[in-house]
Design an enzyme around this catalytic site. Sequence first.
Site, PDB file in Angstrom:
ATOM      1  N   THR A  80      17.237   1.170   5.018  1.00  0.00           N
ATOM      2  CA  THR A  80      16.300   1.128   6.145  1.00  0.00           C
ATOM      3  C   THR A  80      15.498  -0.165   6.111  1.00  0.00           C
ATOM      4  OG1 THR A  80      16.179   3.529   6.079  1.00  0.00           O
ATOM      5  CG2 THR A  80      14.512   2.410   7.380  1.00  0.00           C
ATOM      6  N   LYS A 109      -5.229  -0.055  -5.035  1.00  0.00           N
ATOM      7  CA  LYS A 109      -6.672   0.005  -5.322  1.00  0.00           C
ATOM      8  C   LYS A 109      -7.325   1.163  -4.575  1.00  0.00           C
ATOM      9  CE  LYS A 109      -7.016  -5.043  -5.507  1.00  0.00           C
ATOM     10  NZ  LYS A 109      -7.602  -6.191  -4.795  1.00  0.00           N
TER      11      LYS A 109
END
Length: 331
Positions: A80, A109
């Site tokens: 994909t 993060k």
Amino acid sequence: MLTQSLEPVFSPDDLIPPPINNNGLTGRDIISVSQFDRDKLSYIFGRAREMRDMVNCIGGAGLLKGRVLTCLFYEPSTRTSSSFIAAMERLGGSVIPITQGVQFSSISKGETLADTVRTLEQYSDVIVLRHPEEGAAQTAADYAAIPVINAGDGPGEHPTQALLDLFTIREELGRVDSLKVAMVGDLRYGRTVHSLTRLLLQYDVSLRFVSPEILRLPLTIMNQVIDAGLNVRETHDVADVIENADVLYVTRVQKERFNDLAQYEEVRDQYEITPDLMARAKAKMIVMHPLPRVGEIHYAVDQDPRAAYFRQVRNGMYIRMALLAAVLGRA
Ligand code: ASP
């Protein structure tokens, strides 16, 4: 001193896209196959055939020159992601690939999906998103002003795979109506099965679903099949469907969706398509697989002209070229 005349950097044509009647696809998010009626499908398939002819003839074109795609993948992908990248590059556009590097981006993060897409839309014209949570593509689309294309949302949908699957059936067998389509393997978690089944509701097909008991098609989708009035049966045994199938759509058991790995071990090797099994199939039929395969189709089957799975891979690039050009208002 200027010694040669400079070519204009851009022409008005680059700035003002031609008015395109493309079934309302310009600027649209692609989240679910439910967005595609038969008119839209035949429009996309027509453009995909043109892309195929163009690639086979000259390799690429400048239709999307200056446009940027962000490929944002929170789950692994080979076909994909690379087919979207190839599609964009063959049309002269470029790509920000966040496909291997999610762990190196601010996502690691703790950045939210909403903030990530609102950032990436500052740089790009379209976002292709793969995410482990069902509904994530819609969430991203709710926040992004640019088109978002769903490249798989957990066990939910994988609409561009279904488009390329349907296109492959159409190109290989010349029609979709009146075919007998058998889907084999993990019908519970296989998002490609969910999307392809929903697309096939628009056609006069017979459906056969072959799976272990714990991996049966979700009830909501089965109810849609029944409501559409299609001829449908479920079985655990591929031998029940092999002789009549026009399309054998094989899938892998989706290990990553199991909470209990012992359950996965119980069902992982239930189906294997072998040359002996293929000897019982029709002379004119096709075997498909969204790939990757992990043992469901024997390598010896690859030599069989009815094995369509690598042709299916190539069709993915043409379909994604057509879709990108359409949502960006260039086809
Ligand atoms: N590549 C397909 C998907 O992303 C099929 C699979 O992973 O088994 O859903």
